[in-house]
Design a protein around this motif. Structure first.
Motif, PDB file in Angstrom:
ATOM      1  N   LEU A 281      -4.596   7.755  -3.547  1.00 60.48           N
ATOM      2  CA  LEU A 281      -4.504   6.480  -4.252  1.00 60.48           C
ATOM      3  C   LEU A 281      -5.789   6.120  -4.994  1.00 60.48           C
ATOM      4  O   LEU A 281      -5.740   5.792  -6.185  1.00 60.48           O
ATOM      5  CB  LEU A 281      -4.112   5.377  -3.266  1.00 60.48           C
ATOM      6  CG  LEU A 281      -2.743   5.567  -2.592  1.00 60.48           C
ATOM      7  CD1 LEU A 281      -2.454   4.408  -1.651  1.00 60.48           C
ATOM      8  CD2 LEU A 281      -1.641   5.682  -3.636  1.00 60.48           C
ATOM      9  N   PRO A 282      -6.972   6.170  -4.368  1.00 57.73           N
ATOM     10  CA  PRO A 282      -8.182   5.861  -5.145  1.00 57.73           C
ATOM     11  C   PRO A 282      -8.520   6.918  -6.177  1.00 57.73           C
ATOM     12  O   PRO A 282      -9.132   6.607  -7.214  1.00 57.73           O
ATOM     13  CB  PRO A 282      -9.284   5.750  -4.079  1.00 57.73           C
ATOM     14  CG  PRO A 282      -8.773   6.506  -2.914  1.00 57.73           C
ATOM     15  CD  PRO A 282      -7.288   6.331  -2.930  1.00 57.73           C
ATOM     16  N   ALA A 283      -8.145   8.184  -5.920  1.00 56.08           N
ATOM     17  CA  ALA A 283      -8.432   9.235  -6.902  1.00 56.08           C
ATOM     18  C   ALA A 283      -7.643   9.030  -8.195  1.00 56.08           C
ATOM     19  O   ALA A 283      -8.049   9.503  -9.257  1.00 56.08           O
ATOM     20  CB  ALA A 283      -8.109  10.609  -6.310  1.00 56.08           C
ATOM     21  N   MET A 284      -6.530   8.317  -8.111  1.00 57.05           N
ATOM     22  CA  MET A 284      -5.733   8.034  -9.313  1.00 57.05           C
ATOM     23  C   MET A 284      -6.457   7.101 -10.276  1.00 57.05           C
ATOM     24  O   MET A 284      -6.235   7.148 -11.493  1.00 57.05           O
ATOM     25  CB  MET A 284      -4.406   7.400  -8.902  1.00 57.05           C
ATOM     26  CG  MET A 284      -3.301   8.381  -8.583  1.00 57.05           C
ATOM     27  SD  MET A 284      -2.576   9.094 -10.065  1.00 57.05           S
ATOM     28  CE  MET A 284      -1.807   7.644 -10.788  1.00 57.05           C
ATOM     29  N   THR A 285      -7.318   6.243  -9.757  1.00 53.73           N
ATOM     30  CA  THR A 285      -7.898   5.186 -10.588  1.00 53.73           C
ATOM     31  C   THR A 285      -9.415   5.207 -10.643  1.00 53.73           C
ATOM     32  O   THR A 285     -10.004   4.418 -11.377  1.00 53.73           O
ATOM     33  CB  THR A 285      -7.466   3.809 -10.057  1.00 53.73           C
ATOM     34  OG1 THR A 285      -7.849   3.687  -8.678  1.00 53.73           O
ATOM     35  CG2 THR A 285      -5.949   3.648 -10.152  1.00 53.73           C
TER      36      THR A 285
ATOM     37  N   GLY B 260       2.945  -0.158  -9.496  1.00 51.53           N
ATOM     38  CA  GLY B 260       4.258   0.256  -9.016  1.00 51.53           C
ATOM     39  C   GLY B 260       4.234   1.667  -8.438  1.00 51.53           C
ATOM     40  O   GLY B 260       4.835   1.921  -7.378  1.00 51.53           O
ATOM     41  N   PHE B 261       3.545   2.595  -9.116  1.00 54.33           N
ATOM     42  CA  PHE B 261       3.423   3.956  -8.602  1.00 54.33           C
ATOM     43  C   PHE B 261       2.716   3.957  -7.249  1.00 54.33           C
ATOM     44  O   PHE B 261       3.126   4.659  -6.317  1.00 54.33           O
ATOM     45  CB  PHE B 261       2.642   4.830  -9.593  1.00 54.33           C
ATOM     46  CG  PHE B 261       3.478   5.372 -10.714  1.00 54.33           C
ATOM     47  CD1 PHE B 261       4.423   6.356 -10.487  1.00 54.33           C
ATOM     48  CD2 PHE B 261       3.316   4.903 -12.003  1.00 54.33           C
ATOM     49  CE1 PHE B 261       5.197   6.861 -11.520  1.00 54.33           C
ATOM     50  CE2 PHE B 261       4.085   5.391 -13.045  1.00 54.33           C
ATOM     51  CZ  PHE B 261       5.036   6.375 -12.808  1.00 54.33           C
TER      52      PHE B 261
ATOM     53  N   THR C 281       2.863   4.476  -1.402  1.00 52.77           N
ATOM     54  CA  THR C 281       2.510   3.909  -0.105  1.00 52.77           C
ATOM     55  C   THR C 281       3.739   3.753   0.782  1.00 52.77           C
ATOM     56  O   THR C 281       3.702   4.054   1.983  1.00 52.77           O
ATOM     57  CB  THR C 281       1.822   2.550  -0.290  1.00 52.77           C
ATOM     58  OG1 THR C 281       0.673   2.706  -1.135  1.00 52.77           O
ATOM     59  CG2 THR C 281       1.389   1.977   1.047  1.00 52.77           C
ATOM     60  N   LEU C 282       4.854   3.281   0.207  1.00 48.66           N
ATOM     61  CA  LEU C 282       6.089   3.121   0.980  1.00 48.66           C
ATOM     62  C   LEU C 282       6.599   4.466   1.476  1.00 48.66           C
ATOM     63  O   LEU C 282       7.028   4.599   2.629  1.00 48.66           O
ATOM     64  CB  LEU C 282       7.150   2.425   0.127  1.00 48.66           C
ATOM     65  CG  LEU C 282       6.907   0.950  -0.184  1.00 48.66           C
ATOM     66  CD1 LEU C 282       7.961   0.428  -1.157  1.00 48.66           C
ATOM     67  CD2 LEU C 282       6.917   0.119   1.094  1.00 48.66           C
TER      68      LEU C 282
END
Length: 262
Positions: free
Chosen positions: A194-198, A238-239, A244-245
């Motif tokens: 998740l943090p690597a995406m942003t 949203g991604f 996460t879900l």
């Protein structure tokens, strides 16, 4: 006025309202309006039809997936060896892996930049590789710790039972240890992917690149295109929520079935 434990939640509720709910409402407003404040879905269609945004999304996914895979390949053997060894200094070794996180982020990336520059000469030749190396260096502890915590809590009698039933070391690991450590793997993947995406700071400091979602959103807002930037941020949110879900659902299922996904 009668005091109750629910009263303690009032400050938290106020905080969530002011700093989570209100900003999200502003984000939704700008994402689905135009410059005249009229409702529109053009910002959404532009996101999926603009080659620039889609290319950036694909590039961000490639960096995040590669970083996550590399962190997992390094972290799992390290966590497994530490968790199953009889070393008395386990906590000290774990602290050594965590200690870089105590150093200022900019200093760490600057030091890595100097090392890569000395090796490569010009960082512009390998932007993707350098970005992955920088993010792996930054996020590796977040993959090691959850896997280590999961493996170290496993019941050693399970491996002993597998050995008694005729399984060798490799089969006992594949049938017992690895499936039961899946919750830690899922947690580590979530904390890295998740943090690597942003995280565009690593790219900017190593190569001054804008080919990632976080920096693309910043460029939209810098150009005062709040509507387009808000929609990109909303789609990215949203991604992240979807991932996460899925990760939480997979982790819960693995906790119940002992890692049946493998």
């Amino acid at each position: 006025m009668r005091f109750s434990r629910k009263t303690l939640g009032i400050p938290y509720g106020v905080f969530l309202t002011l700093f989570v709910v209100a900003p999200l409402l502003v984000l939704f407003y700008y994402a689905f309006t135009n410059g005249q404040g009229q409702f529109t879905v053009k910002n959404l269609t532009d996101f999926f039809t603009d080659p620039n945004t889609m290319g950036t999304l694909v590039y961000s996914l490639a960096i995040a997936l590669t970083t996550t895979a590399l962190c997992l390949l390094i972290a799992y053997p390290v966590a497994y060896i530490l968790a199953t060894s009889r070393l008395k200094a386990k906590s000290v070794i774990i602290m050594i892996f965590v200690m870089p996180m105590w150093i200022n982020f900019s200093l760490r990336i600057t030091a890595l930049k100097e090392i890569l520059t000395a090796i490569e000469g010009n960082l512009a030749y390998y932007p993707f590789l350098n970005s992955v190396l920088g993010m792996t260096y930054d996020f590796l502890p977040f993959m090691i710790l959850p896997i280590y915590n999961t493996i170290v809590k496993l019941d050693v009698s399970l491996n002993e039972a597998a050995r008694d039933l005729g399984a060798d070391g490799r089969r006992a690991f594949l049938r017992v240890t690895l499936p039961l450590s899946v919750p830690g793997i899922v947690s580590g993947i979530s904390m890295v992917f998740l943090p690597a995406m942003t995280n565009y700071v690593v790219l900017d400091m190593l190569y001054n690149s804008t080919y990632i979602m976080g920096s693309l959103i910043g460029s939209y807002f810098s150009a005062y295109n709040w509507h387009g930037g808000s929609m990109i941020a909303l789609v990215l949110l949203g991604f992240i929520c979807l991932f996460t879900l899925l990760a939480d659902g997979g982790e819960d299922e693995n906790a119940r079935t002992g890692g049946a996904l493998l």
